[in-house]
Design a protein around this motif. Sequence first.
Motif, PDB file in Angstrom:
ATOM      1  N   ASP A  87       0.925  -0.969   0.173  1.00  0.00           N
ATOM      2  CA  ASP A  87      -0.168  -0.298   0.374  1.00  0.00           C
ATOM      3  C   ASP A  87       0.640   1.295  -0.128  1.00  0.00           C
ATOM      4  O   ASP A  87       0.624   2.194  -0.879  1.00  0.00           O
ATOM      5  N   GLU A  88       1.818   1.227   1.358  1.00  0.00           N
ATOM      6  CA  GLU A  88       3.394   1.930   0.885  1.00  0.00           C
ATOM      7  C   GLU A  88       3.520   2.387  -0.319  1.00  0.00           C
ATOM      8  O   GLU A  88       3.636   3.224  -1.271  1.00  0.00           O
ATOM      9  N   LEU A  89       3.846   1.211  -1.540  1.00  0.00           N
ATOM     10  CA  LEU A  89       4.939   1.947  -2.497  1.00  0.00           C
ATOM     11  C   LEU A  89       3.538   2.001  -3.942  1.00  0.00           C
ATOM     12  O   LEU A  89       4.202   2.842  -4.153  1.00  0.00           O
ATOM     13  N   ALA A 123       3.261  -2.439 -11.892  1.00  0.00           N
ATOM     14  CA  ALA A 123       4.140  -3.690 -10.982  1.00  0.00           C
ATOM     15  C   ALA A 123       5.173  -3.363 -10.729  1.00  0.00           C
ATOM     16  O   ALA A 123       5.623  -3.962  -9.971  1.00  0.00           O
ATOM     17  N   GLY A 124       5.411  -3.196 -12.027  1.00  0.00           N
ATOM     18  CA  GLY A 124       7.039  -3.712 -12.009  1.00  0.00           C
ATOM     19  C   GLY A 124       7.947  -2.448 -11.342  1.00  0.00           C
ATOM     20  O   GLY A 124       8.581  -2.644 -11.273  1.00  0.00           O
ATOM     21  N   SER A 125       7.074  -1.396 -11.339  1.00  0.00           N
ATOM     22  CA  SER A 125       7.239  -0.063 -10.666  1.00  0.00           C
ATOM     23  C   SER A 125       7.404  -0.212  -9.055  1.00  0.00           C
ATOM     24  O   SER A 125       8.367   0.021  -8.523  1.00  0.00           O
ATOM     25  N   ARG A 184      10.775  -0.853  -6.782  1.00  0.00           N
ATOM     26  CA  ARG A 184      11.183   0.536  -5.718  1.00  0.00           C
ATOM     27  C   ARG A 184      11.420   0.259  -4.582  1.00  0.00           C
ATOM     28  O   ARG A 184      12.407   0.225  -3.319  1.00  0.00           O
ATOM     29  N   ALA A 185      10.885  -1.496  -4.465  1.00  0.00           N
ATOM     30  CA  ALA A 185      10.901  -2.746  -2.849  1.00  0.00           C
ATOM     31  C   ALA A 185      12.404  -3.321  -3.223  1.00  0.00           C
ATOM     32  O   ALA A 185      13.099  -2.977  -2.416  1.00  0.00           O
ATOM     33  N   VAL A 186      13.019  -3.110  -4.188  1.00  0.00           N
ATOM     34  CA  VAL A 186      14.350  -3.941  -4.485  1.00  0.00           C
ATOM     35  C   VAL A 186      15.348  -2.564  -4.130  1.00  0.00           C
ATOM     36  O   VAL A 186      16.283  -2.834  -3.277  1.00  0.00           O
ATOM     37  N   GLU A 187      14.459  -1.624  -4.697  1.00  0.00           N
ATOM     38  CA  GLU A 187      15.603  -0.158  -4.212  1.00  0.00           C
ATOM     39  C   GLU A 187      16.070   0.009  -2.659  1.00  0.00           C
ATOM     40  O   GLU A 187      17.130   0.225  -2.663  1.00  0.00           O
ATOM     41  N   ALA A 213      14.981  -2.066  -0.282  1.00  0.00           N
ATOM     42  CA  ALA A 213      16.015  -3.666   0.434  1.00  0.00           C
ATOM     43  C   ALA A 213      17.476  -2.779   0.251  1.00  0.00           C
ATOM     44  O   ALA A 213      18.489  -3.891   0.644  1.00  0.00           O
ATOM     45  N   GLN A 214      18.133  -2.649  -1.054  1.00  0.00           N
ATOM     46  CA  GLN A 214      18.936  -2.636  -1.117  1.00  0.00           C
ATOM     47  C   GLN A 214      19.764  -1.720  -0.377  1.00  0.00           C
ATOM     48  O   GLN A 214      21.401  -1.772   0.327  1.00  0.00           O
ATOM     49  N   HIS A 215      18.683  -0.160  -0.137  1.00  0.00           N
ATOM     50  CA  HIS A 215      19.594   1.048   0.740  1.00  0.00           C
ATOM     51  C   HIS A 215      19.938   0.574   2.047  1.00  0.00           C
ATOM     52  O   HIS A 215      20.315   0.640   2.860  1.00  0.00           O
ATOM     53  N   SER A 216      18.508  -0.388   2.656  1.00  0.00           N
ATOM     54  CA  SER A 216      18.559  -0.899   3.721  1.00  0.00           C
ATOM     55  C   SER A 216      19.622  -1.536   4.656  1.00  0.00           C
ATOM     56  O   SER A 216      20.459  -1.500   5.040  1.00  0.00           O
ATOM     57  N   LEU A 217      19.977  -2.552   3.246  1.00  0.00           N
ATOM     58  CA  LEU A 217      21.749  -3.305   3.467  1.00  0.00           C
ATOM     59  C   LEU A 217      22.824  -2.809   3.699  1.00  0.00           C
ATOM     60  O   LEU A 217      22.686  -3.252   4.511  1.00  0.00           O
TER      61      LEU A 217
END
Length: 60
Positions: free
Chosen positions: A14-16, A39-41, A45-48, A50-54
């Motif tokens: 929902d936030e995305l 959906a692809g966007s 964004r979810a991957v971005e 996650a990467q930032h979090s890592l």
Amino acid sequence: MSRRRGLMSQQFKDELAKELGFYDTVQAEGWGGITARQAGSMVKRAVEIAQHSLVNQQEQ
């Protein structure tokens, strides 16, 4: 056939959708109402995020 458990929580999706500007479509038509591009966007964004979090975890 069993249904796969989603990797993203409903709240995160929902936030995305809000961030990307198509939450109104989700509310009106459900998740089936969004386009493949949207959906692809959302996945991108979810991957971005996650990467930032890592990266932040590794810097600590």
